[in-house]
Design a protein around this motif. Structure first.
Motif: not given
Length: 212
Positions: A56-70, A72-84
Motif C-alpha cells: 500500500l506504500c506504493d499507492f499512497l506515497t506517490p499520491a501524497a507526493l504528487v499532491a505536494c508537487g513532487i 515521484l513515481i518510484v514504488p519502494p515496496a515493488a522494488i524491494s520485494l522483487r530484489a528480495s
C-alpha cells in the motif's frame, strides 16, 4: 573419530520460471492483477512472509507526493520485494533492472512475482559424503611376569629350623607368635640354633663317666 561433514551444494543462478509478459501462462493471475492490482500486491507480500499491507506504500506515497508537487513515481515496496525474491531463489538480474521494471511495468512485475511464488521454491540439493567406518586395533601387549631364576639363599641357620615340642606362650593370650621383620626372624632362628647346640653339648658332658 571421524566426523561426517554435510556439504551444501550452492545452486547456480537461474532465470524466472515465467517471463515478464507470459500472461497466458496463468490467466487467473493476470485477471487478478488487472482488476485489482492492490489486492494482488498484498497477496504477493503475504506469500513472501511479509506484511500484507506493505504494498500500500506504493499507492499512497506517490499520491501524497504528487499532491505536494513532487512527481515521484518510484514504488519502494515493488522494488524491494522483487530484489528480495531474486536473492532468495537465486534468480538472475540486477537492481537497476528491478527498478526499471517496477517503475514502467509494475502490473507485469507483480504478476510475474505472483507466478513465481505460486510455483514454489526449487529443491535444494544436499550432498553427503559416504559413511567412513573406523577400525580400532588393540596393540596393547599382554603383561609379562618376570621370574628370578637364581633366587638368593636363605639366611644362615634357617635351613634346618629347630622345632620346639611345646611352643612358647606369648603374653596377652596370643595364639600365634607376633610377626617380625626378616632380619629379626633370622636372628631368632640363629639364637634357637645356638641354644639347641648348647643343650646337646651339656647332655654329652653329663653322659660321660666321671674319672675318680
Amino acid at each position: 573419530s571421524l566426523h561426517n561433514v554435510v556439504v551444501m551444494a550452492e545452486p547456480p543462478l537461474r532465470e524466472w520460471k515465467t517471463s515478464l509478459f507470459d500472461c497466458c501462462e496463468d490467466c487467473s493471475t493476470c485477471c487478478y492483477g488487472f482488476w485489482c492490482l492492490p489486492c494482488l500486491a498484498c497477496t504477493v507480500s503475504g506469500l513472501f512472509n511479509e506484511n500484507n499491507c506493505l504494498p500500500l506504500c506504493d499507492f499512497l506515497t506517490p499520491a501524497a507526493l504528487v499532491a505536494c508537487g513532487i512527481p515521484l513515481i518510484v514504488p519502494p515496496a515493488a522494488i524491494s520485494l522483487r530484489a528480495s525474491i531474486r536473492h532468495k531463489y537465486r534468480i538472475r538480474g540486477s537492481l537497476c533492472e528491478d527498478m526499471a521494471i517496477s517503475c514502467f511495468c509494475v502490473w507485469c512485475s507483480w504478476c510475474q512475482m505472483h507466478r513465481e511464488l505460486k510455483a514454489g521454491a526449487p529443491v535444494t540439493v544436499v550432498q553427503q559424503p559416504p559413511q567412513q567406518h573406523t577400525t580400532v586395533i588393540n596393540v596393547q601387549t599382554n603383561p609379562v611376569m618376570m621370574v628370578n631364576q637364581n633366587p638368593s639363599p636363605p639366611p644362615v641357620g634357617a635351613q634346618n629350623p629347630v622345632m620346639f615340642q611345646n611352643p612358647p606362650q606369648y603374653p596377652g593370650g596370643y595364639q600365634n607368635p607376633p610377626q617380625y621383620s626378616t632380619e629379626v626372624n633370622a636372628q631368632l632362628q640363629l639364637l634357637q640354633l645356638k641354644t639347641s647346640h648348647q643343650a646337646r653339648n651339656l647332655g654329652v658332658l653329663q653322659s660321660r663317666p666321671s674319672i675318680t
